[in-house]
Design a protein around this motif. Structure first.
Motif, PDB file in Angstrom:
ATOM      1  N   MET A   1       0.846  -1.192   0.000  1.00  0.00           N
ATOM      2  CA  MET A   1       0.000   0.000   0.000  1.00  0.00           C
ATOM      3  C   MET A   1       0.884   1.244   0.000  1.00  0.00           C
ATOM      4  O   MET A   1       1.836   1.321   0.770  1.00  0.00           O
ATOM      5  CB  MET A   1      -0.908  -0.029   1.243  1.00  0.00           C
ATOM      6  CG  MET A   1      -1.902   1.108   1.263  1.00  0.00           C
ATOM      7  SD  MET A   1      -3.284   0.873   2.361  1.00  0.00           S
ATOM      8  CE  MET A   1      -2.558   1.226   3.936  1.00  0.00           C
ATOM      9  N   PHE A   2       0.575   2.192  -0.858  1.00  0.00           N
ATOM     10  CA  PHE A   2       1.292   3.456  -1.004  1.00  0.00           C
ATOM     11  C   PHE A   2       2.762   3.250  -1.392  1.00  0.00           C
ATOM     12  O   PHE A   2       3.554   4.160  -1.252  1.00  0.00           O
ATOM     13  CB  PHE A   2       1.217   4.310   0.264  1.00  0.00           C
ATOM     14  CG  PHE A   2      -0.170   4.696   0.658  1.00  0.00           C
ATOM     15  CD1 PHE A   2      -0.915   5.554  -0.136  1.00  0.00           C
ATOM     16  CD2 PHE A   2      -0.736   4.202   1.816  1.00  0.00           C
ATOM     17  CE1 PHE A   2      -2.197   5.918   0.229  1.00  0.00           C
ATOM     18  CE2 PHE A   2      -2.022   4.559   2.182  1.00  0.00           C
ATOM     19  CZ  PHE A   2      -2.766   5.418   1.385  1.00  0.00           C
ATOM     20  N   GLY A   3       3.140   2.047  -1.812  1.00  0.00           N
ATOM     21  CA  GLY A   3       4.518   1.801  -2.205  1.00  0.00           C
ATOM     22  C   GLY A   3       5.498   1.856  -1.055  1.00  0.00           C
ATOM     23  O   GLY A   3       6.664   2.185  -1.255  1.00  0.00           O
ATOM     24  N   VAL A   4       5.041   1.531   0.160  1.00  0.00           N
ATOM     25  CA  VAL A   4       5.894   1.586   1.348  1.00  0.00           C
ATOM     26  C   VAL A   4       6.322   0.164   1.711  1.00  0.00           C
ATOM     27  O   VAL A   4       5.491  -0.727   1.840  1.00  0.00           O
ATOM     28  CB  VAL A   4       5.149   2.245   2.540  1.00  0.00           C
ATOM     29  CG1 VAL A   4       6.032   2.284   3.771  1.00  0.00           C
ATOM     30  CG2 VAL A   4       4.680   3.640   2.164  1.00  0.00           C
ATOM     31  N   SER A   5       7.627  -0.026   1.901  1.00  0.00           N
ATOM     32  CA  SER A   5       8.169  -1.331   2.271  1.00  0.00           C
ATOM     33  C   SER A   5       7.876  -1.623   3.747  1.00  0.00           C
ATOM     34  O   SER A   5       7.533  -0.708   4.504  1.00  0.00           O
ATOM     35  CB  SER A   5       9.684  -1.340   2.043  1.00  0.00           C
ATOM     36  OG  SER A   5      10.309  -0.474   2.992  1.00  0.00           O
ATOM     37  N   PRO A   6       8.019  -2.887   4.167  1.00  0.00           N
ATOM     38  CA  PRO A   6       7.822  -3.185   5.594  1.00  0.00           C
ATOM     39  C   PRO A   6       8.734  -2.346   6.495  1.00  0.00           C
ATOM     40  O   PRO A   6       8.297  -1.846   7.536  1.00  0.00           O
ATOM     41  CB  PRO A   6       8.161  -4.678   5.695  1.00  0.00           C
ATOM     42  CG  PRO A   6       7.846  -5.223   4.329  1.00  0.00           C
ATOM     43  CD  PRO A   6       8.217  -4.106   3.376  1.00  0.00           C
ATOM     44  N   LEU A   7       9.981  -2.153   6.088  1.00  0.00           N
ATOM     45  CA  LEU A   7      10.890  -1.313   6.875  1.00  0.00           C
ATOM     46  C   LEU A   7      10.417   0.147   6.841  1.00  0.00           C
ATOM     47  O   LEU A   7      10.531   0.872   7.835  1.00  0.00           O
ATOM     48  CB  LEU A   7      12.318  -1.424   6.345  1.00  0.00           C
ATOM     49  CG  LEU A   7      13.405  -0.763   7.172  1.00  0.00           C
ATOM     50  CD1 LEU A   7      13.377  -1.241   8.618  1.00  0.00           C
ATOM     51  CD2 LEU A   7      14.763  -1.037   6.560  1.00  0.00           C
ATOM     52  N   GLY A   8       9.852   0.551   5.724  1.00  0.00           N
ATOM     53  CA  GLY A   8       9.281   1.891   5.622  1.00  0.00           C
ATOM     54  C   GLY A   8       8.124   2.085   6.588  1.00  0.00           C
ATOM     55  O   GLY A   8       7.944   3.166   7.160  1.00  0.00           O
ATOM     56  N   TRP A   9       7.327   1.040   6.786  1.00  0.00           N
ATOM     57  CA  TRP A   9       6.226   1.123   7.762  1.00  0.00           C
ATOM     58  C   TRP A   9       6.761   1.224   9.182  1.00  0.00           C
ATOM     59  O   TRP A   9       6.196   1.935  10.015  1.00  0.00           O
ATOM     60  CB  TRP A   9       5.270  -0.066   7.618  1.00  0.00           C
ATOM     61  CG  TRP A   9       4.339   0.109   6.457  1.00  0.00           C
ATOM     62  CD1 TRP A   9       4.334  -0.612   5.295  1.00  0.00           C
ATOM     63  CD2 TRP A   9       3.304   1.082   6.333  1.00  0.00           C
ATOM     64  NE1 TRP A   9       3.351  -0.146   4.458  1.00  0.00           N
ATOM     65  CE2 TRP A   9       2.697   0.897   5.070  1.00  0.00           C
ATOM     66  CE3 TRP A   9       2.827   2.100   7.153  1.00  0.00           C
ATOM     67  CZ2 TRP A   9       1.642   1.686   4.627  1.00  0.00           C
ATOM     68  CZ3 TRP A   9       1.771   2.883   6.703  1.00  0.00           C
ATOM     69  CH2 TRP A   9       1.200   2.677   5.456  1.00  0.00           C
ATOM     70  N   VAL A  10       7.855   0.521   9.476  1.00  0.00           N
ATOM     71  CA  VAL A  10       8.478   0.651  10.807  1.00  0.00           C
ATOM     72  C   VAL A  10       8.928   2.099  11.006  1.00  0.00           C
ATOM     73  O   VAL A  10       8.680   2.695  12.061  1.00  0.00           O
ATOM     74  CB  VAL A  10       9.676  -0.328  10.959  1.00  0.00           C
ATOM     75  CG1 VAL A  10      10.478  -0.026  12.211  1.00  0.00           C
ATOM     76  CG2 VAL A  10       9.191  -1.769  10.955  1.00  0.00           C
ATOM     77  N   HIS A  11       9.548   2.666   9.991  1.00  0.00           N
ATOM     78  CA  HIS A  11       9.998   4.061  10.040  1.00  0.00           C
ATOM     79  C   HIS A  11       8.801   4.996  10.249  1.00  0.00           C
ATOM     80  O   HIS A  11       8.817   5.865  11.128  1.00  0.00           O
ATOM     81  CB  HIS A  11      10.734   4.406   8.743  1.00  0.00           C
ATOM     82  CG  HIS A  11      10.918   5.864   8.515  1.00  0.00           C
ATOM     83  ND1 HIS A  11      11.845   6.622   9.205  1.00  0.00           N
ATOM     84  CD2 HIS A  11      10.273   6.719   7.684  1.00  0.00           C
ATOM     85  CE1 HIS A  11      11.764   7.877   8.802  1.00  0.00           C
ATOM     86  NE2 HIS A  11      10.817   7.969   7.879  1.00  0.00           N
ATOM     87  N   THR A  12       7.762   4.811   9.445  1.00  0.00           N
ATOM     88  CA  THR A  12       6.596   5.686   9.498  1.00  0.00           C
ATOM     89  C   THR A  12       5.853   5.549  10.821  1.00  0.00           C
ATOM     90  O   THR A  12       5.559   6.560  11.486  1.00  0.00           O
ATOM     91  CB  THR A  12       5.639   5.353   8.331  1.00  0.00           C
ATOM     92  OG1 THR A  12       6.348   5.559   7.099  1.00  0.00           O
ATOM     93  CG2 THR A  12       4.394   6.223   8.368  1.00  0.00           C
TER      94      THR A  12
END
Length: 171
Positions: free
Chosen positions: A1-12
């Motif tokens: 979703m929204f082109g966010v990686s799993p690590l990107g979700w941790v960051h966000t």
């Protein structure tokens, strides 16, 4: 979703609590208060966001923002503990921590505009007038906010001088 990686979700998701906490402290205290429960959670959340940006960033400027945020965060939380700064310490603390909130919101707004709505973002070009206008608005908010914070701190200092019997007798 929204082109966010799993690590990107941790960051966000790791840095997300800093936004409402900053808003709460600005509204309640007029500044970020480091030695409070919301201040500690803000610190941890900002540290998570600023350190994980090095793992998820795609733009070179993101590394600079992350590094500067970490430096300002530690300086802002540390300056209040150094007694040699005196009253200037509270001013420095306020300015440094307000800058961390600005550096949090700058990429946040940029990323939201570049990803939402999913598949058809509002901004596709970093030179988009909408993006540049949003970033300029954040800068204006920072300048106005810092000015208001400094004036508020000065007013508090004057009221404290009038209320303190030891200062009144020293005159």
């Amino acid at each position: 979703m929204f082109g966010v990686s799993p690590l990107g979700w941790v960051h966000t998701l790791g840095s997300l609590p800093a936004i409402p906490l900053a808003i709460y402290m600005f509204a309640r205290h007029g500044r970020i208060v480091p030695r409070s429960v919301p201040g500690v959670v803000y610190f941890v959340s900002m540290l998570i966001g600023a350190t994980t940006v090095f793992l998820v960033a795609h733009e070179p400027v993101s590394y600079g923002i992350g590094a500067v945020t970490i430096l300002l965060l530690f300086a802002g939380y540390g300056v209040g503990r150094i007694s040699s700064f005196g009253r200037a310490g509270k001013y420095l603390e306020t300015i440094l921590l307000s800058l961390t909130a600005f550096l949090l919101m700058l990429p946040t707004v940029t990323e939201i505009l570049r990803r939402v709505p999913d598949g058809h973002p509002l901004v596709t070009d970093l030179n988009s007038p909408l993006l540049l206008g949003s970033q300029a608005s954040l800068l204006v908010i920072l300048i106005v906010g810092l000015t208001a914070q400094i004036l508020h701190l000065r007013r508090q200092g004057r009221f404290a001088a009038f209320a303190s019997p030891s200062r009144a007798s020293a005159r």
